[in-house]
Design an enzyme around this catalytic site. Structure first.
Site, PDB file in Angstrom:
ATOM      1  N   GLU A  30       0.838  -1.080   0.117  1.00  0.00           N
ATOM      2  CA  GLU A  30      -0.027  -0.061   0.091  1.00  0.00           C
ATOM      3  C   GLU A  30       0.972   1.336  -0.011  1.00  0.00           C
ATOM      4  O   GLU A  30       1.690   1.447   0.938  1.00  0.00           O
ATOM      5  CB  GLU A  30      -0.735  -0.110   1.225  1.00  0.00           C
ATOM      6  CG  GLU A  30      -2.118   0.991   1.209  1.00  0.00           C
ATOM      7  CD  GLU A  30      -2.791   1.033   2.410  1.00  0.00           C
ATOM      8  OE1 GLU A  30      -3.012   0.038   3.074  1.00  0.00           O
ATOM      9  OE2 GLU A  30      -2.821   2.113   2.792  1.00  0.00           O
ATOM     10  N   CYS A  79      -4.175   6.937   5.140  1.00  0.00           N
ATOM     11  CA  CYS A  79      -3.929   6.615   3.811  1.00  0.00           C
ATOM     12  C   CYS A  79      -5.230   6.985   3.062  1.00  0.00           C
ATOM     13  O   CYS A  79      -5.180   7.028   1.765  1.00  0.00           O
ATOM     14  CB  CYS A  79      -3.711   4.936   3.779  1.00  0.00           C
ATOM     15  SG  CYS A  79      -4.436   4.163   5.111  1.00  0.00           S
TER      16      CYS A  79
END
Lengths: 528, 528
Positions: free
Chosen positions: B258, B295
């Protein structure tokens, strides 16, 4: 150059932007076939990418029944043109028309397309998952244009414009850019013509199927990394595959590769004692069928040294020597096999049956059986697991089970692994010891069965740890599992009901689509 | 050096083979915390790999109830030690103890472990698929030791020794080598101590959990590519992630990453007209919560220029200016945010609210709202989608919907994308035009909801197209889907009944395990 064949780009059969041209030999005669094919320059790839990108916008929004209609019609056209397709494929590949091409591979190919059509309509492959409490819903959706690089050994069933990857990519809603294998361009062209006819008859976007034949490594690498590509499926040589993988990986583009496999077969002592003669026939048949040109060909056989295994080895060598020698697909396969067998022999393998290239009709090589001790194998396991693609195999003779296990432990990832054991239980303890070691090395584990048949079953795994394939969680054969490779996971969080895709709305879109609703798989509607 | 903390390798807390040491600042005081941590040399990685390999042999054969007992006990220990854990995490991260760490993140973390335990016991994540006619059976099995690189922004819930990746890797039967984020080594150490206590109490292999804190790039790359590794999960900076990805890809090792995301939010005109004030609050809250260090932080907001959007922009700027300034996780985050905002301003973004670094307590930066015209954005879209990790966001003002769509088309892959629309239908046509463009750019599409909450739902997708993550078919959050990342597809072809794993035998192993038998999902036995 009047015979230069066209590429299919954006719904037009047209002259390629050709950097060069090539011809194909008939492997049975070693004589060039008349047609000339273009080696495309980047302009062809670029134009195909633009058209595929546009086609994807339409295709991904169409009801799956439309896609299924195309796949079904294409299957009909393949069946209806079987004789012509088999004649072309035979001339390009040397594979026998009957039974191989006409009775086995062609029906398998059209059946695959029909199975893919059924999966598209059922929609269960999307794995729709609904969490009613949070109103979060997810499913697999098509991911974009798929480039399919087909291999040379299954011109229909794995072909870029007709095979399993093609069927899976289309069924999941993606257009395909087919790159023919340069050893069967005419076969792929003939199939692409039928595919495009079916596209037109069923009114799909023209660029649903596009075709080119060849390009240089740099353009291939550029193609699989292009922003307009969704994913790539590649079956072929390890060297070319790794070039494509590096390019795709660098740009975060999924690429599914099938690269190489020696498919170890362990024959335990009890099995040899119980049915050694039968195993000689079974192994010889599996290894020499189609001149051994299968990705699941049993290239490495492990036995434990004793009287029965010695008999197995010598009887198999005799069978290899006596069996007819098949024609190989291309001169490159002949050369590759010759070099690989030479590598094994130079490393210390003993030739029990064999000979030289050219032993049969056209491109060919004598049926070759090599033997090496496990101790020797373990001195250089990477060399001894060199894939000899074709009608050759290496028998590894171990002193005991622990040596068998040591050889298994030294292997790279493989597509398959087999264990033969007796039916009375005398091999059971050995099986139990061996299995965990073999299991982690292979995608498909078999008992008492050679690996060369790859059934189109929902439970099939035609995949395996690297370098057999590029990712150990995906299969190239087996519908619907193979469709997931060409899909992206999409989640809808608090999205209003009317805006959800049909598969994620409360009402089951078909009454037959399996969906995971609040932890329960069901074909019903979501209770409102 | 007496304060040098130990690594956990092969069941021993021991002195690292340290190439160097490091300390952590308390970000609220900018003062170094007393503990010293080792930067491991390759010997530590090598020893951990050997131990993990051995632990895997045992762990992958254990009944899932044993693994669940560990996960459950670990969850209890986390809950029981909440105060101590939160104090350490607060000192290292500056994240408030309450509500953030103690009331939100810690319970989420222990609940994740319990959910993973339940999934392990249910076994449905294995997607057992049985084809009775061919006697071919397949399921997902653990793939080997998993290396987890945790991020700095969720020291518990995404931590290498406690978070979602850890839970998924263990629940699927794999040992974990946890690499602490170097900004929260003490938190990860405290958690690893509890994990190891639970390992001992539930008698799992000692190397089920191992821990080190830091290594150089070369050793990190070597680690993720090592033959003994099954897969890697990484959440963190794009730069370091791409180094690991290249190494893992080259060796065919799955790596789930990620990396970065700006999480576009489109607010359509009707929504602004209907509830503009509410949206100012909603956006400001989502963007500044936790100093924006998520995020899924909304870093890019698209509006169409009119009176309402002008009011939205100016009201939001005022809110940003008036809101308290949060503490950032590290000096590197402060620097990174400062540089990213500077990059955006130099490219032509106008600062509507903002200021300099150091505007709050400790490491910090003034809440910053930037604005740019869509036309300007489109002159250099890669620069304008620079992720400004922290309490900053960029508003893009378009002249019309087609400009909004052009900006969306110019984006890289993102974790999330949101659309706000009115409830009366005036935005519906715009939504329909916009959706296909946004849908393909994001893993999770939201309506009327900010992206910062990531529910642990079976339907969650915390993933998305590259470079948001490394592969668009996998999610890092959402059980059981997240477990598949650490699994390999294994097929059993003609394998004798007694030799099949429990999940593939005719009898359903739990009476509750979902299996796909001959095309039907069922928890029943296979009819014999």
């Amino acid at each position: 150059m009047s015979d230069l064949q066209p590429v299919l780009i954006a719904g037009q059969w047209k002259a390629a932007a050709a950097a060069d041209t090539f011809q194909v030999d008939n492997p049975a005669t070693k004589q060039p076939l008349p047609a000339q094919y273009p080696i495309s320059a980047w302009q062809d790839c670029d134009a195909a990418l633009d058209a595929a990108d546009e086609a994807f916008q339409t295709l991904s929004q169409l009801p799956p029944e439309r896609i299924a209609a195309f796949l079904t019609r294409y299957a009909e056209l393949i069946d209806a043109n079987a004789d012509e397709l088999c004649a072309i494929a035979n001339a390009e590949s040397g594979l026998p028309v009957s039974p191989r091409l006409k009775d086995v591979e062609l029906p398998r190919t059209s059946n695959q397309l029909r199975t893919a059509a059924a999966a598209a309509v059922e929609r269960s492959w999307k794995q729709a998952t609904i969490d009613t409490k949070s109103n979060i819903r997810a499913y697999f959706a098509p991911l974009g244009p798929v480039c399919v690089f087909g291999p040379n050994n299954f011109p229909f069933a794995f072909g870029g414009a007709s095979g399993g990857d093609f069927a899976a990519a289309i069924a999941s809603g993606n257009p395909v850019i087919a790159k023919a294998n340069p050893s069967c361009p005419g076969t792929t062209l003939a199939l692409a013509k039928l595919a495009f006819q079916a596209v037109q008859e069923t009114d799909l976007p023209p660029a649903t199927i596009q075709l080119f034949y060849h390009c240089n490594y740099d353009d291939g690498a550029k193609l699989v990394a292009d922003p307009r590509i969704g994913a790539t499926a590649y079956t072929g040589s390890r060297r070319a595959g790794l070039v494509l993988k590096e390019a795709a990986d660098k740009h975060g583009k999924p690429i599914y590769l099938e690269l190489s496999s020696v498919n170890p077969v362990v024959i335990l002592p009890g099995a040899l004692k119980e049915r050694g003669d039968k195993l000689v026939d079974e192994f010889t048949g599996s290894c020499l069928m189609g001149a051994g040109q299968f990705c699941t060909n049993p290239g490495l056989v492990l036995v434990i040294d004793n009287a029965e295994s010695q008999a197995f080895v010598s009887d198999t060598a005799a069978k290899f020597a006596a069996a007819p020698v098949g024609t190989l697909l291309t001169k490159a396969v002949e050369t590759g096999l010759t070099v690989a067998l030479q590598t094994l022999k130079e490393a210390g393998a003993e030739e029990l049956a064999g000979g030289a290239a050219g032993a049969g009709t056209g491109y060919s090589h004598a049926n070759t059986l090599l033997k090496v001790d496990a101790a020797k194998f373990l001195t250089d396991p990477l060399v001894f697991q060199t894939e000899a693609f074709g009608n050759g195999s290496l028998i590894v003779v171990a002193q005991d089970l622990s040596e068998v296990i040591a050889v298994i432990d030294s292997l790279e990832g493989n597509l398959t692994g087999c264990v033969y054991s007796d039916t009375q239980g005398s091999d059971d303890a050995a099986y139990a010891q061996l299995e965990p070691h073999l299991r982690v090395k292979v995608g498909r584990l078999l008992n008492d069965k050679m690996p060369t048949g790859v059934a189109v079953s929902p439970a099939m795994n035609h995949g395996g740890p690297f370098p057999a394939t590029g990712h150990p969680a995906f299969t190239a054969v087996g519908i619907p599992a193979s469709l997931i490779r060409f899909a992206v996971l999409q989640c809808f969080d608090n999205v209003r009901a009317a805006r959800l895709p049909a598969e994620l709305q409360d009402k089951n879109p078909t009454g037959k689509t399996w969906r995971l609703v609040d932890g329960t798989w069901t074909t019903g509607d979501v209770a409102s």
